[in-house]
Design an enzyme around this catalytic site. Structure first.
Site, PDB file in Angstrom:
ATOM      1  N   ALA A 125     -40.965 -28.205  33.974  1.00  0.00           N
ATOM      2  CA  ALA A 125     -41.857 -29.228  34.724  1.00  0.00           C
ATOM      3  C   ALA A 125     -43.163 -28.378  35.226  1.00  0.00           C
ATOM      4  O   ALA A 125     -43.945 -28.886  35.571  1.00  0.00           O
ATOM      5  CB  ALA A 125     -41.055 -30.020  35.712  1.00  0.00           C
ATOM      6  N   ASN A 134     -38.009  -4.690  19.271  1.00  0.00           N
ATOM      7  CA  ASN A 134     -37.344  -4.773  20.853  1.00  0.00           C
ATOM      8  C   ASN A 134     -38.147  -5.241  21.813  1.00  0.00           C
ATOM      9  O   ASN A 134     -37.799  -5.865  22.867  1.00  0.00           O
ATOM     10  CB  ASN A 134     -37.020  -3.478  21.134  1.00  0.00           C
ATOM     11  CG  ASN A 134     -36.637  -3.186  22.605  1.00  0.00           C
ATOM     12  OD1 ASN A 134     -35.532  -3.676  23.224  1.00  0.00           O
ATOM     13  ND2 ASN A 134     -37.520  -2.735  23.380  1.00  0.00           N
ATOM     14  N   TYR A 178     -38.133 -18.404  27.080  1.00  0.00           N
ATOM     15  CA  TYR A 178     -37.598 -17.400  26.854  1.00  0.00           C
ATOM     16  C   TYR A 178     -36.371 -17.550  25.709  1.00  0.00           C
ATOM     17  O   TYR A 178     -36.235 -17.031  24.620  1.00  0.00           O
ATOM     18  CB  TYR A 178     -37.252 -16.476  28.049  1.00  0.00           C
ATOM     19  CG  TYR A 178     -36.488 -15.282  27.718  1.00  0.00           C
ATOM     20  CD1 TYR A 178     -37.083 -14.058  27.418  1.00  0.00           C
ATOM     21  CD2 TYR A 178     -35.071 -14.921  27.870  1.00  0.00           C
ATOM     22  CE1 TYR A 178     -36.678 -12.876  27.142  1.00  0.00           C
ATOM     23  CE2 TYR A 178     -34.548 -13.947  27.818  1.00  0.00           C
ATOM     24  CZ  TYR A 178     -35.253 -12.932  27.584  1.00  0.00           C
ATOM     25  OH  TYR A 178     -34.669 -11.445  27.314  1.00  0.00           O
ATOM     26  N   GLY A 197     -40.450  -7.349  24.415  1.00  0.00           N
ATOM     27  CA  GLY A 197     -40.021  -8.660  24.939  1.00  0.00           C
ATOM     28  C   GLY A 197     -40.467  -8.877  26.251  1.00  0.00           C
ATOM     29  O   GLY A 197     -40.878  -8.019  26.861  1.00  0.00           O
TER      30      GLY A 197
HETATM   31  P1  NAD Z   1     -38.633  -4.038  29.611  1.00  0.00           P
HETATM   32  O1  NAD Z   1     -39.679  -5.038  30.450  1.00  0.00           O
HETATM   33  O2  NAD Z   1     -38.112  -2.766  30.475  1.00  0.00           O
HETATM   34  O3  NAD Z   1     -39.269  -3.335  28.396  1.00  0.00           O
HETATM   35  C1  NAD Z   1     -40.070  -4.116  27.314  1.00  0.00           C
HETATM   36  C2  NAD Z   1     -41.088  -3.145  26.797  1.00  0.00           C
HETATM   37  O4  NAD Z   1     -41.783  -4.143  25.709  1.00  0.00           O
HETATM   38  C3  NAD Z   1     -42.147  -2.797  27.623  1.00  0.00           C
HETATM   39  O5  NAD Z   1     -42.388  -1.379  27.513  1.00  0.00           O
HETATM   40  C4  NAD Z   1     -43.540  -3.731  27.441  1.00  0.00           C
HETATM   41  O6  NAD Z   1     -44.473  -2.879  27.809  1.00  0.00           O
HETATM   42  C5  NAD Z   1     -43.099  -3.924  25.912  1.00  0.00           C
HETATM   43  N1  NAD Z   1     -43.905  -4.840  25.226  1.00  0.00           N
HETATM   44  C6  NAD Z   1     -44.188  -6.088  25.735  1.00  0.00           C
HETATM   45  N2  NAD Z   1     -45.083  -6.774  25.143  1.00  0.00           N
HETATM   46  C7  NAD Z   1     -45.262  -6.019  24.177  1.00  0.00           C
HETATM   47  C8  NAD Z   1     -46.248  -6.233  23.103  1.00  0.00           C
HETATM   48  N3  NAD Z   1     -46.960  -7.304  22.877  1.00  0.00           N
HETATM   49  N4  NAD Z   1     -46.476  -5.144  22.194  1.00  0.00           N
HETATM   50  C9  NAD Z   1     -45.534  -4.114  22.288  1.00  0.00           C
HETATM   51  N5  NAD Z   1     -44.748  -3.984  23.467  1.00  0.00           N
HETATM   52  C10 NAD Z   1     -44.727  -4.763  24.285  1.00  0.00           C
HETATM   53  O7  NAD Z   1     -37.522  -4.993  28.904  1.00  0.00           O
HETATM   54  P2  NAD Z   1     -36.047  -4.442  28.591  1.00  0.00           P
HETATM   55  O8  NAD Z   1     -35.010  -4.891  29.629  1.00  0.00           O
HETATM   56  O9  NAD Z   1     -35.801  -2.951  28.153  1.00  0.00           O
HETATM   57  O10 NAD Z   1     -35.746  -5.405  27.297  1.00  0.00           O
HETATM   58  C11 NAD Z   1     -35.989  -5.010  26.086  1.00  0.00           C
HETATM   59  C12 NAD Z   1     -35.518  -6.159  25.307  1.00  0.00           C
HETATM   60  O11 NAD Z   1     -34.250  -6.712  25.668  1.00  0.00           O
HETATM   61  C13 NAD Z   1     -36.545  -7.625  25.185  1.00  0.00           C
HETATM   62  O12 NAD Z   1     -36.494  -8.100  23.996  1.00  0.00           O
HETATM   63  C14 NAD Z   1     -35.631  -8.430  26.154  1.00  0.00           C
HETATM   64  O13 NAD Z   1     -36.153  -9.726  26.150  1.00  0.00           O
HETATM   65  C15 NAD Z   1     -34.408  -8.165  25.619  1.00  0.00           C
HETATM   66  N6  NAD Z   1     -33.076  -8.301  26.544  1.00  0.00           N
HETATM   67  C16 NAD Z   1     -33.140  -7.750  27.818  1.00  0.00           C
HETATM   68  C17 NAD Z   1     -31.963  -8.142  28.743  1.00  0.00           C
HETATM   69  C18 NAD Z   1     -31.715  -7.235  30.037  1.00  0.00           C
HETATM   70  O14 NAD Z   1     -30.691  -7.503  30.777  1.00  0.00           O
HETATM   71  N7  NAD Z   1     -32.442  -6.226  30.313  1.00  0.00           N
HETATM   72  C19 NAD Z   1     -31.212  -9.015  28.088  1.00  0.00           C
HETATM   73  C20 NAD Z   1     -31.235  -9.548  27.151  1.00  0.00           C
HETATM   74  C21 NAD Z   1     -32.304  -9.485  26.307  1.00  0.00           C
END
Ligand code: NAD
Length: 441
Positions: free
Chosen positions: A291, A281, A346, A283
């Site tokens: 650019a 999860n 992304y 991200g």
């Molecule tokens: P968020 O930023 O609230 O949480 C992401 C978590 O990942 C954070 O706690 C962060 O510390 C952790 N993280 C980042 N880099 C890391 C690493 N190198 N090692 C371990 N942990 C790490 O984001 P979210 O909104 O909860 O998103 C979770 C996932 O869902 C992500 O992959 C994001 O891309 C995806 N996503 C979110 C949305 C949205 O609308 N929120 C939409 C599409 C996809």
């Protein structure tokens, strides 16, 4: 961040005003709670022509809803259209649903059962592909918080393979999933439904990355609710928040940067008895138009969102850490399907996740007895989306069939469906949890 517009349309004056202005009317979604675990009302079972799969009635009888052939107010409608093999046969789809669609209860569910379009019979392929356009359009019409999906069962297969999927789609757990097509494989459901339906993941160990907050914390919470022993992983910098989340859920905290070269080894050491459910999860976003994007912003997103997922998956599978019957669930995004300005890095990383699950799913099942699927969230109310500028955020919230953003729990429920012990036939799938967003397919 609170959705004030949803609150406004929940009041009589707000509803009056927004209707007069022709603005969207989001219906409050009914999600799973301990007190309301099921839809309230019967399931209407309809068939268009003859069924091409066996066991549909039995599968529906295990959905948790009373199944009827006739009712004034169905909470759910399942249309078995697996036997529709010609353009003329599509008339039976209209004939079955046209008289009843208006009677569907608010927050209701419509699921069409189809089969995989045939590469050898273009008439069958046309008719079955037609169901996709039909379902996606109906999802945009139903309103009042109702959802519509298509589940494809292999021709001649058994509907038993669809049981976990039907349980999910015909319940409040799928409140923010609509307009989706799920294609099941011929795999038999394996161990079968869980001994304790209230805690189907009992005895299973799950690890969720990026679980200190947001969607990851919700995934960990739902997997724990379903009985799994959970390990929550996040960067060492988020240790305090991670430990608070772990304490709240009775989980184990593993502070670890998933991009560390020894990440897979550290995960393996944390699960000496093996891992049953691995949820990628974690991200990040580092938005800029191409650019203006320096190489470090590009590289860090690819590294966290894609490369570390590929690396840890390969290493954990190779080392046999993920048990047979195991589940890998990765996190894509609708940005990886539709693309987004300022998100070339992304969107590339998330489209890469889709490529990963589609390619690895069948091989992981054959070689390791493990399924590999992805969720593709749309606009979900988290810290990530709270940082989006106001007007873009409002557009993101409203531009879907349910006219609202999703909650982290909506993504978590989808992950839990992939993780079910009897979801063996669900493999290589990408489920959009986006309220049928207008962006992307
Ligand atoms: P968020 O930023 O609230 O949480 C992401 C978590 O990942 C954070 O706690 C962060 O510390 C952790 N993280 C980042 N880099 C890391 C690493 N190198 N090692 C371990 N942990 C790490 O984001 P979210 O909104 O909860 O998103 C979770 C996932 O869902 C992500 O992959 C994001 O891309 C995806 N996503 C979110 C949305 C949205 O609308 N929120 C939409 C599409 C996809």
């Amino acid at each position: 961040m609170a959705d004030r517009y949803l609150h406004l349309t929940g009041t009589a004056p707000g509803r009056f005003l927004t209707r007069r202005l022709g603005l969207p009317q989001p219906a409050p979604l009914r999600r799973w709670t301990l007190e309301t675990p099921r839809l309230e009302g019967p399931l209407l079972h309809l068939t268009a022509g003859a069924s091409a799969v066996t066991g549909v009635a039995e599968a529906l009888s295990r959905s948790g809803l009373p199944v009827v052939g006739d009712t004034d107010r169905p909470a759910a409608i399942v249309l078995d259209a697996t036997g529709v093999a010609t353009a003329a046969g599509l008339g039976d789809v209209h004939g079955a649903l046209h008289p009843v669609v208006r009677s569907l209860a608010p927050g209701g569910r419509i699921v069409a059962l189809g089969t995989v379009p045939s590469p050898d019979d273009h008439h069958q392929a046309a008719a079955q592909q037609a169901l996709e356009g039909f379902v996606r359009s109906l999802g945009k019409e139903t309103g009042r918080g109702s959802t519509v999906q298509l589940v494809r069962i292999p021709v001649g297969g058994a509907a038993q393979a669809a049981e976990s999927t039907l349980r999910f789609l015909l319940s409040p757990r799928s409140a923010y999933v609509s307009g989706q097509v799920i294609e099941l494989t011929t795999a038999t459901p394996g161990p079968g439904p869980a001994a304790d339906p209230a805690a189907p993941l009992t005895g299973r160990t799950a690890l969720v990355t990026g679980a200190a907050r947001g969607i990851g914390a919700a995934v960990a919470s739902v997997l724990a609710r379903d009985g799994a022993r959970v390990i929550v992983l996040d960067v060492p910098g988020a240790r305090e928040e991670l430990e608070r989340t772990a304490d709240r859920l009775g989980a184990t905290a593993l502070p670890l940067d998933i991009t560390a070269p020894d990440a897979a080894g550290r995960i393996a050491a944390a699960v000496p008895d093996g891992l049953d459910v691995l949820v990628h999860n974690a991200g990040i976003t580092r938005d800029r138009r191409l650019a203006n994007m320096p190489s470090d912003r590009w590289a860090s997103v690819i590294e966290v969102n894609l490369d570390s997922v590929l690396r840890t998956t390969d290493e954990l599978l190779k080392a046999g850490v993920i048990a047979r019957g195991g589940r890998i669930v990765a996190t894509a995004s609708i940005a990886g399907i539709a693309g987004n300005t300022g998100q070339t890095n992304y969107a590339a990383s998330k489209a890469g996740i889709i490529g990963l699950v589609r390619s690895l799913g069948p091989r992981a099942a054959a070689d390791h007895g493990v399924t590999v699927n992805a969720v593709a969230p749309g606009f979900i109310e988290t810290r990530m989306t709270a940082a989006v500028p106001l007007f873009i955020r409002e557009a993101g919230r409203r531009m879907n069939s349910l006219s609202q953003g999703g909650l982290p729990v909506d993504v978590a429920e989808a992950v839990a469906w992939f993780a079910q012990p009897d979801s063996t036939a669900v493999n290589g799938q990408v489920l959009r949890v986006c309220g049928q967003s207008l962006l992307g397919a």
